[in-house]
Design an enzyme around this catalytic site. Sequence first.
Site, PDB file in Angstrom:
ATOM      1  CD  GLN A  78      -3.138   0.619   0.395  1.00  0.00           C
ATOM      2  OE1 GLN A  78      -3.584  -0.509   0.397  1.00  0.00           O
ATOM      3  NE2 GLN A  78      -3.633   1.570  -0.359  1.00  0.00           N
ATOM      4  CG  PHE A  79       2.067   3.290  -3.741  1.00  0.00           C
ATOM      5  CD1 PHE A  79       1.960   4.632  -4.073  1.00  0.00           C
ATOM      6  CD2 PHE A  79       1.323   2.365  -4.450  1.00  0.00           C
ATOM      7  CE1 PHE A  79       1.126   5.044  -5.100  1.00  0.00           C
ATOM      8  CE2 PHE A  79       0.480   2.760  -5.468  1.00  0.00           C
ATOM      9  CZ  PHE A  79       0.370   4.105  -5.797  1.00  0.00           C
ATOM     10  CB  THR A  80      -1.984   5.116  -1.254  1.00  0.00           C
ATOM     11  OG1 THR A  80      -2.582   4.029  -0.563  1.00  0.00           O
ATOM     12  CG2 THR A  80      -2.054   4.884  -2.758  1.00  0.00           C
TER      13      THR A  80
END
Length: 147
Positions: A78-80
Amino acid sequence: MRAVVTRVTRASVTIGGRVNGEIGRGFLVLLGVGPADKEETARRLAEKICNLRVFEDENGKMNLSLEQVGGSLLVVSQFTLYADTSSRRPGFTGAAKPDQAIPLYEDFMARCRERGFAVEHGEFGADMQVESVNDGPVTILFDTERP
């Protein structure tokens, strides 16, 4: 590293219409990797999450760990979690690049497996649909850059 850990009764991740990973009771872990993260960061975070005592004991108190309830983990990249939200359109330059993030994402999962847990996962960089049934709900935020 940043992680959003949700206690679930079940969770799954689907990619391209096919279930890639699913668990029953355990933790859904949304995991983001930052540019300063190293193997030691993954080790410390895996230890914290795997030892987190948020499952109810016989008295209804959050006192039991994942191991004590026979739980599993579903880990989704989950790079966000590293979004810069200073404007209406988030930027993601604060997240680690894939050549750094993928090995640390995999290292985190390997360290959880070393502790004896079943670990299911998504696919780094894929368009995924994540479903979960939150239990409680109990959701804990981890940020290794903060004490």
